[in-house]
Design an enzyme around this catalytic site. Structure first.
Site, PDB file in Angstrom:
ATOM      1  N   ASP A 243      80.601 -37.196  15.043  1.00  0.00           N
ATOM      2  CA  ASP A 243      80.215 -35.780  15.061  1.00  0.00           C
ATOM      3  C   ASP A 243      80.121 -35.291  13.620  1.00  0.00           C
ATOM      4  OD1 ASP A 243      79.700 -33.169  16.149  1.00  0.00           O
ATOM      5  OD2 ASP A 243      81.729 -32.605  15.564  1.00  0.00           O
TER       6      ASP A 243
ATOM      7  N   TYR B 265      76.150 -29.022  10.480  1.00  0.00           N
ATOM      8  CA  TYR B 265      74.787 -29.569  10.458  1.00  0.00           C
ATOM      9  C   TYR B 265      73.802 -28.580  11.105  1.00  0.00           C
ATOM     10  CZ  TYR B 265      76.259 -34.503   9.562  1.00  0.00           C
ATOM     11  OH  TYR B 265      76.743 -35.675   9.039  1.00  0.00           O
ATOM     12  N   GLY B 266      74.337 -27.740  11.980  1.00  0.00           N
ATOM     13  CA  GLY B 266      73.486 -26.894  12.831  1.00  0.00           C
ATOM     14  C   GLY B 266      72.666 -25.852  12.093  1.00  0.00           C
TER      15      GLY B 266
ATOM     16  N   CYS C 214      77.439 -34.943  19.008  1.00  0.00           N
ATOM     17  CA  CYS C 214      76.951 -33.763  18.290  1.00  0.00           C
ATOM     18  C   CYS C 214      75.560 -33.460  18.836  1.00  0.00           C
ATOM     19  CB  CYS C 214      76.901 -34.059  16.796  1.00  0.00           C
ATOM     20  SG  CYS C 214      76.202 -32.714  15.820  1.00  0.00           S
ATOM     21  N   ASN C 215      75.394 -32.275  19.346  1.00  0.00           N
ATOM     22  CA  ASN C 215      74.093 -31.900  19.900  1.00  0.00           C
ATOM     23  C   ASN C 215      73.019 -31.839  18.822  1.00  0.00           C
ATOM     24  OD1 ASN C 215      74.229 -30.768  22.959  1.00  0.00           O
ATOM     25  ND2 ASN C 215      76.198 -30.581  21.938  1.00  0.00           N
ATOM     26  N   THR C 216      73.393 -31.351  17.652  1.00  0.00           N
ATOM     27  CA  THR C 216      72.419 -31.189  16.574  1.00  0.00           C
ATOM     28  C   THR C 216      71.875 -32.555  16.150  1.00  0.00           C
ATOM     29  OG1 THR C 216      73.708 -29.268  15.864  1.00  0.00           O
ATOM     30  CG2 THR C 216      72.112 -30.147  14.302  1.00  0.00           C
TER      31      THR C 216
ATOM     32  N   THR D 233      79.157 -29.107  20.730  1.00  0.00           N
ATOM     33  CA  THR D 233      80.421 -29.719  21.152  1.00  0.00           C
ATOM     34  C   THR D 233      81.655 -28.864  20.831  1.00  0.00           C
ATOM     35  OG1 THR D 233      80.294 -31.090  19.168  1.00  0.00           O
ATOM     36  CG2 THR D 233      79.597 -32.084  21.236  1.00  0.00           C
TER      37      THR D 233
HETATM   38  N1  DGL Z   1      78.980 -30.460  16.595  1.00  0.00           N
HETATM   39  C1  DGL Z   1      77.794 -29.681  16.357  1.00  0.00           C
HETATM   40  C2  DGL Z   1      76.897 -29.683  17.599  1.00  0.00           C
HETATM   41  O1  DGL Z   1      77.285 -30.099  18.681  1.00  0.00           O
HETATM   42  C3  DGL Z   1      78.113 -28.265  15.949  1.00  0.00           C
HETATM   43  C4  DGL Z   1      78.653 -28.128  14.543  1.00  0.00           C
HETATM   44  C5  DGL Z   1      77.608 -28.224  13.449  1.00  0.00           C
HETATM   45  O2  DGL Z   1      76.808 -27.284  13.292  1.00  0.00           O
HETATM   46  O3  DGL Z   1      77.596 -29.223  12.770  1.00  0.00           O
HETATM   47  O4  DGL Z   1      75.758 -29.271  17.498  1.00  0.00           O
END
Ligand code: DGL
Length: 266
Positions: free
Chosen positions: A15, A47-48, A78-80, A200
């Protein structure tokens, strides 16, 4: 995605920071693997809010971290990263890499009674801009969905501002972001049937989101969704091991990550 025959014992979980611990919790609870290696890129989170090129570059650098660990599979918690870098990572790796978006959409489809059902997708700015959830839902024949970038939930969760006195802060941010969806015409004037927690960090505030919508929606959690996908697409089984051991690594502040892990993984 094809069924795997090789025995999967050691899993990597990646992540951008600590949010993937919500996925790690589901993976540990499932006892599908014997050993897990968690890596959070805490030096460069979030990262988002970054652009696609940067997210892909960071993701590939993090993929290199796992090289000496001999993992059998990597879960992108991590969704991003799942939205922008999954295919590039898969092309470079010799082991399967599974993201949370495909898993979340599958879980959402399984949870919805019919194709007319409404879905609200929330996530980081980058995840929402990618429209990955929408594309996969549309491919599956769903048309009634709305999405919203709710990135401020990420630092709120990191700061722990969702319990005790912190809940005051969360309540006003929930209202700011989501009030428009309480009776949105796009959702038929009622609460959405499903809410995809497309980040997440958000499972940590699932209870509050659920309460905000009156407890009428099914909440889709990336961690639970990825466990379901591992069972269905990879023929992996829960309770294959008596326990999953986990080691933590981070690009910065490993003690901070371990401290959060102690609380979140309880
Ligand atoms: N873990 C990131 C996600 O699921 C959120 C945190 C980020 O912006 O890096 O997108």
């Amino acid at each position: 995605m094809t069924n795997q025959t090789k025995q999967m014992k050691k899993v990597g979980i990646f992540d951008s920071g600590i949010g993937g611990l919500s996925v790690a919790k589901s993976v540990l609870d499932s006892k599908i693997f014997e050993q897990a290696i968690y890596y959070g890129d805490t030096a460069r989170v979030p990262y988002g809010v970054k652009d696609c090129k940067t997210i892909v570059r960071f993701a590939l650098e993090c993929l290199d971290f796992f090289a000496p660990h001999n993992i059998d599979m990597l879960l992108v918690a991590c969704n991003t990263v799942s939205a922008y870098a999954l295919e590039t990572m898969q092309a470079k790796a010799s082991f399967p890499i599974v993201g949370v978006i495909e898993a979340g959409v599958k879980a959402c489809i399984n949870a919805l009674p019919n194709k007319d059902s409404t879905t609200l997708i929330i996530g980081t700015k980058a995840t929402i801009a990618s429209k990955q959830y929408e594309k996969l839902l549309a491919n599956a024949g769903f048309a009634r969905f709305v999405s919203k970038d709710t990135g401020l939930f990420v630092p709120l969760v990191e700061e722990g501002l969702y319990e005790g006195r912190g809940e005051m802060v969360l309540d006003s941010v929930l209202k700011f972001y989501l009030e428009e969806f309480l009776c949105s015409p796009a959702l038929g004037g009622v609460a959405p049937k499903a809410i995809i927690l497309g980040c997440t960090h958000f499972p940590l505030i699932a209870k509050q989101i659920d309460r905000f919508f009156g407890g009428q929606s099914v909440l889709i959690h990336s961690g639970d969704a990825i466990v379901e996908l591992l069972e269905s697409n990879f023929n992996l089984h829960k309770n294959s091991f008596s326990k999953t051991n986990i080691d933590f690594y981070a690009s910065s502040d490993i003690e901070g990550l371990k401290k959060k892990a102690k609380i979140w993984l309880q």
